[in-house]
Write a protein that holds these residues in place. Sequence first.
Motif, PDB file in Angstrom:
ATOM      1  N   GLU A  45       0.830  -1.202   0.000  1.00 37.77           N
ATOM      2  CA  GLU A  45       0.000   0.000   0.000  1.00 37.77           C
ATOM      3  C   GLU A  45       0.869   1.258   0.000  1.00 37.77           C
ATOM      4  N   PRO A  46       0.542   2.246  -0.831  1.00 37.81           N
ATOM      5  CA  PRO A  46       1.296   3.514  -0.789  1.00 37.81           C
ATOM      6  C   PRO A  46       1.066   4.256   0.519  1.00 37.81           C
ATOM      7  N   GLU A  47       2.124   4.886   1.012  1.00 33.95           N
ATOM      8  CA  GLU A  47       2.045   5.657   2.250  1.00 33.95           C
ATOM      9  C   GLU A  47       1.794   7.138   1.978  1.00 33.95           C
ATOM     10  N   LEU A  61      -4.012   9.972   0.822  1.00 30.82           N
ATOM     11  CA  LEU A  61      -2.986  10.322  -0.166  1.00 30.82           C
ATOM     12  C   LEU A  61      -3.261  11.661  -0.842  1.00 30.82           C
ATOM     13  N   SER A 152       9.943   7.730   1.562  1.00 30.92           N
ATOM     14  CA  SER A 152       8.575   7.215   1.424  1.00 30.92           C
ATOM     15  C   SER A 152       8.078   7.341  -0.012  1.00 30.92           C
ATOM     16  N   ASP A 156       6.992   4.275  -2.476  1.00 33.18           N
ATOM     17  CA  ASP A 156       5.678   4.199  -3.119  1.00 33.18           C
ATOM     18  C   ASP A 156       5.788   4.059  -4.631  1.00 33.18           C
ATOM     19  N   ASN A 162       1.257   0.330  -7.807  1.00 32.19           N
ATOM     20  CA  ASN A 162       1.361   1.781  -7.939  1.00 32.19           C
ATOM     21  C   ASN A 162       2.153   2.152  -9.195  1.00 32.19           C
ATOM     22  N   THR A 293       9.341  -4.329   2.038  1.00 29.83           N
ATOM     23  CA  THR A 293       8.516  -3.835   0.928  1.00 29.83           C
ATOM     24  C   THR A 293       9.189  -4.119  -0.406  1.00 29.83           C
TER      25      THR A 293
END
Length: 436
Positions: A45-47, A61, A152, A156, A162, A293
């Motif tokens: 999951e993107p932060e 986001l 981060s 991502d 993504n 990740t």
Amino acid sequence: MSGESQKRISASLNEKLSGRSQLSNEKCIFRVHDRLRRHNPQAYEPEIVAIGPYHHGKSKLQNMEEHKLRYLQGLLHRRGETSVERYIEALLPLEGRARRCYAEEISLSKDDFVEMMCLDGCFLIETLRKSQQHNLRNDEDPIFQMDWLGLSVGRDLFLFENQLPLFVLVQLFDMTKFAESENLSDLAIPYFTTGFFPCRDGYQFCTKNSDGEAIHLLDLMHKSWCSSFAAKLPEIKDFCDDLPFEFIKSSTELELRGIKFEKAERSTSWLHITFANGVIKIPPFPVGDVTETFFRNLVAYEEYILTGYEDRRCVTDYAIFMDCLIDSSRDVERLGQRGIITNCLGDDAAVSTIINKLFNDVILRREHFCYRRLFKEVNEQSSRQLNIWKAHLMRNYFKTPWSIISFLAACFLILLATVQAIFSILQYTSGLTKQK
């Protein structure tokens, strides 16, 4: 009555079929399935930032959406442009092809989808450019002013879910590049390599890869990191068909059996592990906040994309190899002492936990396993009877320095007793001689 039921059921099923698209080999961007996701959902999951449609519009986001507009505005200003019209004109014909790259149906309208491609694509390209060309940065840009935010964002942009199709990025890059010789790979490969390999002494990374050969940035990086290693492996049809498969033991156990570990000083790939003369040489590998990740998304990519018989899942096999070597924090400590693992977390137990979880629910292709011959050779040498006896003694009697000291003291006492006995026998023999 049965005839009416037949027509009704047929009409219902035909309607459902008509709304479905045909399976396409163009699909290359997937949502990671629950079997992998359940072990660490946050790893996929993107932060900070959403790229592409899967996470588009998520409330957490939204702060970065304003930053995307700021980057696009800066790009237009730098090029002396006041409108995005020519970029939209170039992306409109690509909309259908780009949409087909996503395995799931995308609910965005055509206009919204093209707008998303333009905004996300330009933000991504500008981020890559600014990572190398410092003169393009704004002094107040938080991505390059705050290390945690930059890390981060890089994390991502690497996520499997993504991604934008690479042909979209190449189109935008070609329309905005400064020189004809520039290509997207020259920016992307150093950006992600530095992000995931901060300690790179002794590495020889492939820094060139034709943009047209990759399907998205994650695929580009996989090719860059794995191609040199995969090229050294024999063809599948000649690859260890007669070799039995058995996992190797942990590094601690192998060292007890006479196997040594050394850092590979120079290697064409962090995947290139060798075994010769009883020594396993492994390129240094850093373990930090983004390592899990990094691995999980590459492993997911290999499971979804590398489905052919000839495809080698190099990263998955590397994760399995490291999982075999590391059973506990003691193994991490030993490999760290030999310069193989750089522990950026500061906690050996945490590193062990991360690596031991990577293999959960991952499918192992035993007949295609990249380290199959190495496993066979290591197992043959470590299973020799003398090595097993040595390991048994070390594990059961020499666990601590005090046990070794006690053993040496006992040996010394036995030696003294033996010498004393010899002297006694010699004195006794000498006494008998004198009596005669």
